[in-house]
Design a protein around this motif. Structure first.
Motif, PDB file in Angstrom:
ATOM      1  N   ALA A  13       0.840  -1.199   0.000  1.00 41.14           N
ATOM      2  CA  ALA A  13       0.000   0.000   0.000  1.00 41.14           C
ATOM      3  C   ALA A  13       0.877   1.251   0.000  1.00 41.14           C
ATOM      4  CB  ALA A  13      -0.912  -0.014   1.219  1.00 41.14           C
ATOM      5  N   HIS A  14       0.475   2.270  -0.728  1.00 40.08           N
ATOM      6  CA  HIS A  14       1.307   3.457  -0.951  1.00 40.08           C
ATOM      7  C   HIS A  14       0.661   4.698  -0.338  1.00 40.08           C
ATOM      8  CE1 HIS A  14       4.653   4.901  -3.666  1.00 40.08           C
ATOM      9  NE2 HIS A  14       4.100   6.061  -3.355  1.00 40.08           N
ATOM     10  N   TRP A  15      -0.592   4.935  -0.698  1.00 43.30           N
ATOM     11  CA  TRP A  15      -1.295   6.146  -0.297  1.00 43.30           C
ATOM     12  C   TRP A  15      -2.418   5.848   0.691  1.00 43.30           C
ATOM     13  CZ3 TRP A  15       0.078   5.745  -5.568  1.00 43.30           C
ATOM     14  CH2 TRP A  15       0.935   6.756  -6.045  1.00 43.30           C
ATOM     15  N   ILE A  16      -2.820   6.880   1.407  1.00 50.88           N
ATOM     16  CA  ILE A  16      -4.146   6.871   2.025  1.00 50.88           C
ATOM     17  C   ILE A  16      -5.044   7.491   0.965  1.00 50.88           C
ATOM     18  CG2 ILE A  16      -5.630   7.712   3.876  1.00 50.88           C
ATOM     19  CD1 ILE A  16      -3.217   7.994   5.646  1.00 50.88           C
ATOM     20  N   HIS A  17      -5.960   6.721   0.433  1.00 55.87           N
ATOM     21  CA  HIS A  17      -6.861   7.230  -0.612  1.00 55.87           C
ATOM     22  C   HIS A  17      -8.033   7.947   0.042  1.00 55.87           C
ATOM     23  CE1 HIS A  17      -4.695   5.451  -3.877  1.00 55.87           C
ATOM     24  NE2 HIS A  17      -4.797   4.245  -3.375  1.00 55.87           N
ATOM     25  N   GLY A  18      -8.116   9.255  -0.190  1.00 57.57           N
ATOM     26  CA  GLY A  18      -9.199  10.030   0.407  1.00 57.57           C
ATOM     27  C   GLY A  18      -8.976  10.259   1.882  1.00 57.57           C
ATOM     28  N   PRO A  19      -7.852  10.961   2.241  1.00 57.19           N
ATOM     29  CA  PRO A  19      -7.585  11.199   3.660  1.00 57.19           C
ATOM     30  C   PRO A  19      -8.502  12.278   4.227  1.00 57.19           C
ATOM     31  CG  PRO A  19      -5.804  12.086   2.302  1.00 57.19           C
ATOM     32  CD  PRO A  19      -6.808  11.485   1.369  1.00 57.19           C
TER      33      PRO A  19
END
Length: 447
Positions: A13-19
């Motif tokens: 996992a790379h990003w927090i999608h929709g932080p």
């Protein structure tokens, strides 16, 4: 990883999608103080990126020139308008096409008419950018082709607001914080499970006072007895092993859902450079192959052309922490082919590619390469799920249903199912995975 500086490379996992507050991964990360200052900004939490964060970018073409930002953004805006229009078919009895890919192609053919004269070049470039947009969408959906992704349920997936952000100290900081709350020795690592026996009557040796319906047997011969087990293994593993993994085998309905849902590969290729060849403000280097069009079949020669599926590279920020590192993304069969190559072969293909894109034949080769191999990994067999043609959101709910099926069963909830592929609106994300685990824990809390 063996990268320079602190050498942080997210293989998973790379990003927090929709932080934003609706995202439990963001809430926990904020609470634990794991995020950078910009993630907390109110305007960043309210930004509607729709899953496609706008990074400062440069677009290289296969002819070694930088494309005009205006031409690129016009084609991209058309693509995202078409992509947004797919939401209208949610719940539709007769969608205009079975797959997202077929729908988009038909619309592109309609909207990008053939033109005569000098405008033909502009049209060809527009089609090339649209082809690149489709490849990016393959990475986001974790699929080989958008022709495999069902159109009607596509709009059920929910994008949370917020500008996607990363963990400055690595995503694992989150799981470490969650683990630190548990008693020592609660979590056993490197303990693969061979078989889950359920609907049984198992007893601890020398203890006849009670029996357990579930016995979890490990590859090393150890076994654990339980009243309940929450299964979070990836859908790719279930597709391959559900038959021998569960004894007795899963009911037909569950098996059909496992078979119908889509599960594909999205991999990363990290390249580390002595010196950057890109400008300091650039965060994304995109790639457009000028001869490609969504209206034509791509070459099937993986050996010769696998690297053309690469959508481009994200520049890892900040360089003080990462060194000068690019992270490329590639999905599908080409990505799976890449896993079979040696590091040297990947490094050489990437060097040739970057020399071609920059138009600089003497561009220095990267000093090291590191990549994920999610398809060959025996316990994942890919990256994450999508709703495939022939499947629907109902299959996700069927996959999530606990067993035994009969609610009157005296020993309910022996097998519970969680993981990203069991969340109907947030599949393919870490927040979907986390919420699905909480959902199953809640089920047991309410016994």
């Amino acid at each position: 990883s063996l990268l320079a500086a602190s050498g942080l490379a997210e293989m998973g996992a790379h990003w927090i999608h929709g932080p934003s507050p609706g995202n439990p991964v963001f809430r926990l990360a904020s609470q634990y103080g794991l995020l950078g200052p910009e993630a907390a900004l109110e305007e960043n939490q309210q930004a509607e990126a729709g899953g496609h964060p706008p990074l400062p970018s440069v677009t290289y073409s296969s002819s070694g020139r930088v494309l005009s930002p205006k031409a690129v953004s016009e084609a991209r805006d058309l693509f995202y308008a078409l992509l947004a229009s797919t939401r209208a078919f949610r719940g539709s009895k007769e969608p205009p096409a079975p797959s997202v890919g077929q729908y988009l192609r038909a619309e592109i053919a309609r909207r990008v008419p053939t033109m005569a004269g000098g405008v033909e070049d502009a049209r060809r470039l527009q089609l090339a950018v649209l082809a690149a947009c489709l490849k990016l969408e393959c990475c986001i959906s974790g699929t080989h082709s958008m022709d495999l992704v069902a159109l009607e349920p596509f709009g059920e997936y929910v994008s949370l607001p917020g500008m996607d952000c990363t963990f400055p100290g690595g995503y694992s900081g989150l799981s470490e914080r969650l683990l630190s709350a548990l008693p020592e020795g609660t979590v056993l690592l490197n303990k693969p499970v061979r078989t889950i026996r359920w609907r049984g009557s198992f007893r601890e040796e020398g203890d006849d006072s009670r029996d357990f319906p579930v016995r979890v047997e490990c590859e090393d011969g150890d076994a654990f007895l339980a009243d309940h087990v929450i299964v979070t293994v990836p859908l790719g593993f279930l597709k391959e092993h559900h038959q021998e993994f569960f004894q007795p085998p899963l009911p037909e309905r569950k098996v059909e859902a496992i078979q119908r849902l889509g599960f594909g590969t999205n991999n990363k290729i990290f390249l580390e450079f002595e010196q950057p060849f890109w400008e300091p403000e650039q965060q994304l280097l995109e790639v457009v192959w000028e001869d490609e069009s969504p209206l034509e079949e791509p070459s099937a020669d993986l050996e010769a052309n696998w690297f053309k599926k690469l959508i481009g590279f994200v520049v890892l920020q900040p360089p003080e922490q990462h060194g000068h590192v690019l992270c490329g993304f590639i999905a599908g069969k080409e990505s799976e082919h890449m896993e079979t190559l040696s590091d040297a072969e990947v490094l050489s293909a990437m060097t040739r590619l970057l020399r071609r894109l920059t138009g600089n034949p003497s561009l220095p080769a990267p000093r090291s390469v590191l990549r994920s191999r999610w398809h060959s990994a025996p316990y994942t067999r890919g990256s994450y799920s999508y709703v495939a043609v022939g499947s629907s959101g109902d299959d996700i709910d069927v996959l999530a249903q606990p067993l035994p099926e009969d609610p009157q069963d005296p020993r309910p909830l022996q097998l519970l199912f969680a993981g990203e592929a069991t969340h109907r609106t947030f599949y393919s994300t870490t927040h979907g995975a986390l919420l699905s685990g909480w959902r199953e824990a809640e089920r047991l809390n309410h016994l």
